[in-house]
Design an enzyme around this catalytic site. Structure first.
Site, PDB file in Angstrom:
ATOM      1  N   GLY A 167      53.258  56.192 122.223  1.00 20.86           N
ATOM      2  CA  GLY A 167      52.110  55.897 123.067  1.00 20.86           C
ATOM      3  C   GLY A 167      51.172  57.079 123.205  1.00 20.86           C
ATOM      4  O   GLY A 167      51.551  58.233 122.983  1.00 20.86           O
ATOM      5  N   THR A 168      49.933  56.767 123.596  1.00 19.56           N
ATOM      6  CA  THR A 168      48.905  57.785 123.810  1.00 19.56           C
ATOM      7  C   THR A 168      47.683  57.104 124.407  1.00 19.56           C
ATOM      8  O   THR A 168      47.654  55.877 124.542  1.00 19.56           O
ATOM      9  CB  THR A 168      48.533  58.477 122.487  1.00 19.56           C
ATOM     10  N   THR A 169      46.670  57.884 124.745  1.00 18.91           N
ATOM     11  CA  THR A 169      45.378  57.334 125.155  1.00 18.91           C
ATOM     12  C   THR A 169      44.272  58.185 124.536  1.00 18.91           C
ATOM     13  O   THR A 169      44.270  59.407 124.693  1.00 18.91           O
ATOM     14  CB  THR A 169      45.209  57.338 126.688  1.00 18.91           C
ATOM     15  N   LYS A 208      45.532  65.906 119.775  1.00 14.88           N
ATOM     16  CA  LYS A 208      45.298  64.656 119.046  1.00 14.88           C
ATOM     17  C   LYS A 208      43.848  64.516 118.572  1.00 14.88           C
ATOM     18  O   LYS A 208      43.462  63.458 118.095  1.00 14.88           O
ATOM     19  CB  LYS A 208      45.669  63.464 119.935  1.00 14.88           C
TER      20      LYS A 208
END
Length: 223
Positions: free
Chosen positions: A14-16, A47
């Protein structure tokens, strides 16, 4: 049977990531948490990867897959610049990312390409899994994006200033990190315009905290 299934299943990642156009450039932002299932493998990952001097890539999904894509696209972008003797346009670099995704559909990576060039100015392109490319005024991806689509849709407006766009990206990431357990750490922000790219890091002490999500009384068994 159940244990065997869980052992063979791919771990959840997961990430945003968020990118927003403003009047004169673009703002990119990402959290820094890398997770494998319930294990946080890196709490300070970067990222936001440069593909050229004025075009950057936001990465979500498999870190290995998206790093490989960014390495190849940066190599091709440098070749393109040497042959033509000028920096590649943002749409050209975005199409290289799309091509890598389309020709390698086993890759697990939803990415965003954003940057500035003298032809179109600031641009944001969504490059989801499978090889699609869509130009958008703002976009978000990753596991935390589901919590902030409505917020970004309501708060974004045409002709935003650089400061307004940076504040919007920072607030959206803080909201996602408060709700999504797979997003967290620091907030990294890159602003790109005609003067180049500028980086900034916002620590947990500096960004907005969602204290209303924390119960006043501890939840648990009272003895």
């Amino acid at each position: 049977m159940g244990d065997r299934y869980h052992q063979e299943a791919a771990p959840h990642t997961g990430t945003t990531i968020v990118a927003v156009e403003y009047d004169g450039g673009v703002v990119l932002g990402a959290d820094s948490r890398v997770s494998t299932g319930i294990y946080v493998s890196n709490r300070a990952s970067d990222k936001i990867t440069p593909l050229s001097e004025s075009v950057y890539l936001l990465r979500s999904g498999s870190a290995a897959d998206t790093q490989a894509v960014s390495d190849y696209v940066r190599f091709f972008s440098e070749q393109h610049e040497m042959e033509l003797q000028h920096a590649p346009k943002v749409v050209t670099v975005a199409n290289l990312v799309k091509l890598m995704n389309y020709q390698n559909k086993h890759l697990v990576g939803a990415m965003i390409v954003a940057g500035w060039d003298s032809v179109e100015g600031g641009q944001v392109y969504g490059c989801p899994i499978g090889g699609t490319i869509v130009r958008e005024k703002w976009t978000t991806d990753g596991s935390g994006s589901t919590f902030i689509w409505g917020y970004l849709d309501a708060e974004y407006k045409d002709g935003m200033t650089r400061e307004e766009a940076e504040n919007l990206v920072q607030a959206a990431l803080a909201l996602a990190m408060a709700r999504d357990a797979s997003s967290g750490g620091v907030i990294r922000i890159v602003t790109i315009d005609k003067d180049g790219a500028r980086r900034r890091m916002v620590t947990p002490d500096e960004h907005m905290q969602m204290w209303d999500d924390i119960p006043e009384q501890p939840i648990g068994i009272h003895v």
